[in-house]
Design a protein around this motif. Structure first.
Motif, PDB file in Angstrom:
ATOM      1  N   ASP A   1      -2.399   3.848 -10.118  1.00 29.25           N
ATOM      2  CA  ASP A   1      -3.398   3.724  -9.060  1.00 29.25           C
ATOM      3  C   ASP A   1      -4.204   2.449  -9.281  1.00 29.25           C
ATOM      4  O   ASP A   1      -4.647   2.176 -10.397  1.00 29.25           O
ATOM      5  CB  ASP A   1      -4.339   4.935  -9.046  1.00 29.25           C
ATOM      6  CG  ASP A   1      -3.633   6.203  -8.604  1.00 29.25           C
ATOM      7  OD1 ASP A   1      -2.643   6.088  -7.852  1.00 29.25           O
ATOM      8  OD2 ASP A   1      -4.069   7.293  -9.018  1.00 29.25           O
TER       9      ASP A   1
ATOM     10  N   TYR B   1      -2.748   4.352 -14.924  1.00 32.69           N
ATOM     11  CA  TYR B   1      -1.642   5.310 -14.814  1.00 32.69           C
ATOM     12  C   TYR B   1      -2.180   6.726 -14.601  1.00 32.69           C
ATOM     13  O   TYR B   1      -3.033   7.204 -15.342  1.00 32.69           O
ATOM     14  CB  TYR B   1      -0.784   5.266 -16.078  1.00 32.69           C
ATOM     15  CG  TYR B   1       0.414   6.193 -16.023  1.00 32.69           C
ATOM     16  CD1 TYR B   1       1.502   5.891 -15.203  1.00 32.69           C
ATOM     17  CD2 TYR B   1       0.451   7.357 -16.785  1.00 32.69           C
ATOM     18  CE1 TYR B   1       2.599   6.725 -15.150  1.00 32.69           C
ATOM     19  CE2 TYR B   1       1.548   8.195 -16.736  1.00 32.69           C
ATOM     20  CZ  TYR B   1       2.617   7.887 -15.916  1.00 32.69           C
ATOM     21  OH  TYR B   1       3.701   8.725 -15.856  1.00 32.69           O
ATOM     22  N   ASP B   2      -1.695   7.361 -13.551  1.00 33.10           N
ATOM     23  CA  ASP B   2      -2.059   8.741 -13.234  1.00 33.10           C
ATOM     24  C   ASP B   2      -0.972   9.656 -13.784  1.00 33.10           C
ATOM     25  O   ASP B   2       0.168   9.677 -13.292  1.00 33.10           O
ATOM     26  CB  ASP B   2      -2.188   8.911 -11.718  1.00 33.10           C
ATOM     27  CG  ASP B   2      -2.744  10.280 -11.340  1.00 33.10           C
ATOM     28  OD1 ASP B   2      -2.632  11.221 -12.148  1.00 33.10           O
ATOM     29  OD2 ASP B   2      -3.293  10.398 -10.222  1.00 33.10           O
ATOM     30  N   GLN B   3      -1.327  10.441 -14.821  1.00 33.17           N
ATOM     31  CA  GLN B   3      -0.331  11.287 -15.468  1.00 33.17           C
ATOM     32  C   GLN B   3       0.148  12.414 -14.565  1.00 33.17           C
ATOM     33  O   GLN B   3       1.282  12.891 -14.702  1.00 33.17           O
ATOM     34  CB  GLN B   3      -0.913  11.875 -16.756  1.00 33.17           C
ATOM     35  CG  GLN B   3      -1.209  10.832 -17.831  1.00 33.17           C
ATOM     36  CD  GLN B   3      -1.723  11.450 -19.110  1.00 33.17           C
ATOM     37  OE1 GLN B   3      -2.107  12.622 -19.134  1.00 33.17           O
ATOM     38  NE2 GLN B   3      -1.734  10.674 -20.185  1.00 33.17           N
ATOM     39  N   VAL B   4      -0.672  12.833 -13.639  1.00 32.90           N
ATOM     40  CA  VAL B   4      -0.282  13.933 -12.749  1.00 32.90           C
ATOM     41  C   VAL B   4       0.784  13.471 -11.763  1.00 32.90           C
ATOM     42  O   VAL B   4       1.828  14.119 -11.585  1.00 32.90           O
ATOM     43  CB  VAL B   4      -1.511  14.481 -11.987  1.00 32.90           C
ATOM     44  CG1 VAL B   4      -1.083  15.568 -10.998  1.00 32.90           C
ATOM     45  CG2 VAL B   4      -2.537  15.022 -12.964  1.00 32.90           C
ATOM     46  N   SER B   5       0.523  12.362 -11.096  1.00 34.79           N
ATOM     47  CA  SER B   5       1.476  11.883 -10.094  1.00 34.79           C
ATOM     48  C   SER B   5       2.567  10.996 -10.683  1.00 34.79           C
ATOM     49  O   SER B   5       3.592  10.763 -10.048  1.00 34.79           O
ATOM     50  CB  SER B   5       0.726  11.090  -9.012  1.00 34.79           C
ATOM     51  OG  SER B   5       0.110   9.937  -9.572  1.00 34.79           O
ATOM     52  N   GLY B   6       2.323  10.504 -11.895  1.00 35.75           N
ATOM     53  CA  GLY B   6       3.303   9.630 -12.527  1.00 35.75           C
ATOM     54  C   GLY B   6       3.354   8.239 -11.920  1.00 35.75           C
ATOM     55  O   GLY B   6       4.353   7.538 -12.050  1.00 35.75           O
TER      56      GLY B   6
END
Length: 337
Positions: free
Chosen positions: A105, A97-102
């Motif tokens: 990946d 989980y990419d916290q920036v893009s939500g």
């Protein structure tokens, strides 16, 4: 109907296949001493789009063969060391989980390569081994409902120690059935072992092994193998062999329909390596043991009588009638099937 020009093109492809395969074979044999039949079988499986299982005791060159095959072809190669604590996600990959893009990946695992070396595959748990099932059969990985294709060509070369050795798990039947062929290295002859002391003593010959074929060449040769003609009576012969394993009283599990398909595909590759654009019964016979035996399960009585699956396949080769037509010298007049 196949034209003269198409047949000439096919023969040209086979000449190219022979030259490329010869370079790869020579390169591998600089590392693997005195095992020409084993190297040829590995090449046959590669050109037939199959997967190879190398089984034998430790120290006879199983991993060396897999690595030499990978290095001789200019393709992406990844090695997986199978251990009891290896996880399925280590093989297939994981979504992070990419916290920036939500979003999630996907991080590809070690299976995302054109040649995957699975070292000591039966030291991992059956759950981890099964992570390869979809990849080996369908050339893809499905994770969290999304499908990721694997690069082509794709081949798994796995090594395993005999199941009676300490710290091993038996391969599940579904896993064994996905390997096109199984080969045993065997101990080298005294002469080959003496030669090995000279070539391997100071440095590993793998260090000097450079690619002799590009992966695009291998993909083209795979296409050429698909065009090799196999007569209907030889196809019936392959089916008769696998059907005979299912009815044999000393086997509780016979060969699957996938085994028949693998036997025919391997026979096509074997014919192409011999410079022929048609399959002979000899091609099927020569490959029956390495393609069929590892899929068979002898009964308890057969095991107590020390009857191996290999011996049963050899027995069936003597019993199943060999086709008379379409075989020795029976070249098709109008091209491949």
């Amino acid at each position: 109907m196949t034209t003269f020009d198409e047949r000439a093109d096919a023969r040209g492809d086979l000449r190219e296949l022979s030259g490329t395969a010869g370079r790869v074979r020579s390169a591998v044999e600089t590392v693997i001493e005195g095992k020409p039949d084993v190297v040829r079988l590995a090449l046959t499986v590669l050109l037939a789009e199959g997967h190879l299982l190398i089984e034998d005791v430790p120290g006879v060159g199983k991993t060396m063969l897999a690595r030499a095959l990978g290095r001789s072809v200019d393709a992406s190669v990844r090695r997986i060391q199978f251990t009891p604590d290896l996880l399925p996600s280590d093989i297939t990959g994981v979504s992070i989980y990419d916290q920036v893009s939500g979003t999630f990946d996907f991080k590809p695992g070690a299976v995302f390569a054109q040649i995957v070396i699975g070292d000591e595959i039966n030291r991992a748990s059956p759950k981890t081994q099964s992570a390869l099932l979809e990849a080996m059969e369908e050339g893809q990985v499905t994770l969290d409902g999304e499908t990721f294709p694997l690069p082509r060509p794709f081949m798994v070369v796995a090594t395993q120690n005999p199941v009676e050795m300490e710290g091993t798990y038996p391969l599940p039947e579904a896993q064994r059935d996905r390997f096109m062929a199984r080969v045993s290295m065997g101990y080298p002859s005294a002469e080959a072992e003496l030669k090995m002391l000279g070539s391997h003593g100071a440095a590993s010959p793998l260090d000097a092994l450079a690619p002799v074929a590009h992966v695009d060449e291998i993909a083209k040769l795979v296409e050429a193998v698909r065009g090799v003609h196999i007569a209907e009576d030889i196809e019936r012969y392959a089916v008769a062999l696998t059907q005979a394993t299912r009815a044999h009283p000393e086997l509780r599990l016979g060969a699957s329909p996938r085994a028949t398909l693998h036997l025919v595909r391997a026979a096509r590759a074997s014919a192409a390596l011999a410079g022929r654009d048609f399959v002979l019964p000899d091609d099927v016979q020569a490959l029956a043991v390495p393609v069929l035996a590892h899929r068979l399960l002898p009964t308890t009585q057969a095991q107590l009588g020390r009857r191996s699956a290999e011996a049963i396949v050899v027995e069936l080769l003597q019993q199943v009638p060999i086709p008379d037509s379409g075989g020795r010298g029976g070249r098709p007049a109008s091209g491949g099937r």
